[in-house]
Design a protein around this motif. Structure first.
Motif, PDB file in Angstrom:
ATOM      1  N   GLY A  62      -0.365 -80.754  13.161  1.00 58.45           N
ATOM      2  CA  GLY A  62       0.203 -82.090  13.004  1.00 58.45           C
ATOM      3  C   GLY A  62       1.030 -82.444  14.224  1.00 58.45           C
ATOM      4  N   ARG A  63       2.309 -82.733  14.004  1.00 53.47           N
ATOM      5  CA  ARG A  63       3.200 -83.051  15.123  1.00 53.47           C
ATOM      6  C   ARG A  63       4.068 -81.860  15.502  1.00 53.47           C
ATOM      7  N   THR A  64       3.750 -80.706  14.931  1.00 50.94           N
ATOM      8  CA  THR A  64       4.545 -79.497  15.158  1.00 50.94           C
ATOM      9  C   THR A  64       3.729 -78.494  15.960  1.00 50.94           C
ATOM     10  N   PHE A  65       4.412 -77.691  16.757  1.00 51.36           N
ATOM     11  CA  PHE A  65       3.768 -76.615  17.492  1.00 51.36           C
ATOM     12  C   PHE A  65       4.315 -75.288  16.978  1.00 51.36           C
ATOM     13  N   VAL A  66       3.390 -74.366  16.668  1.00 53.69           N
ATOM     14  CA  VAL A  66       3.767 -73.070  16.110  1.00 53.69           C
ATOM     15  C   VAL A  66       3.345 -71.989  17.099  1.00 53.69           C
ATOM     16  N   LEU A  67       4.255 -71.052  17.346  1.00 56.31           N
ATOM     17  CA  LEU A  67       3.965 -69.936  18.239  1.00 56.31           C
ATOM     18  C   LEU A  67       2.894 -69.048  17.609  1.00 56.31           C
TER      19      LEU A  67
END
Length: 128
Positions: A62-67
């Motif tokens: 979505g609008r989030t970035f996950v490591l």
């Protein structure tokens, strides 16, 4: 009597032809979409291969970035690439089948119009 039978046959064949043409366009659009997904996955994989293994990589959700570890991202892209290739293969088979059906319907229409020249004249006078 035979004239009415030929008219109904023409209407059925015409409807079948419109239906097949629509389905064929839909399959072609799906193939284009899958080709784009395949290309995107391939290019992403190529870029990931150039990145060192110890680099932090992030996955967009979505609008989030996950490591995420690089290996996980590469596996996901490889899976997307394989899925796209298999979908393209099945869509290609469907496309070929529909093209054969469309050619068969065109032949049926051609035979009907050759069999009944009066019907062909009526159709030509209606379309003008």
């Amino acid at each position: 009597m035979a004239d009415e039978i030929n008219k109904t046959a023409f209407i059925e064949i015409q409807g079948r032809m419109v239906e097949l043409t629509g389905k064929l366009k839909q399959v072609q659009n799906q193939m284009r979409t899958k080709e784009g997904e395949k290309k995107r996955a391939f290019l992403t994989l190529e870029e990931l291969r150039q990145v060192p293994d110890d680099t932090n990589t992030y996955k967009s959700i979505g609008r989030t970035f996950v490591l995420e570890p690089k290996a996980v991202l590469m596996n996901e892209q490889e899976q997307k690439l394989k899925d796209s290739e298999s979908a393209i293969g099945s869509l290609q088979t469907s496309k070929e089948y529909m093209e054969k059906q469309l050619a068969e319907v065109e032949n049926n229409l051609r035979e009907l119009l050759q069999q009944d020249p009066g019907l062909a004249r009526q159709i030509m006078s209606m379309s003008v």
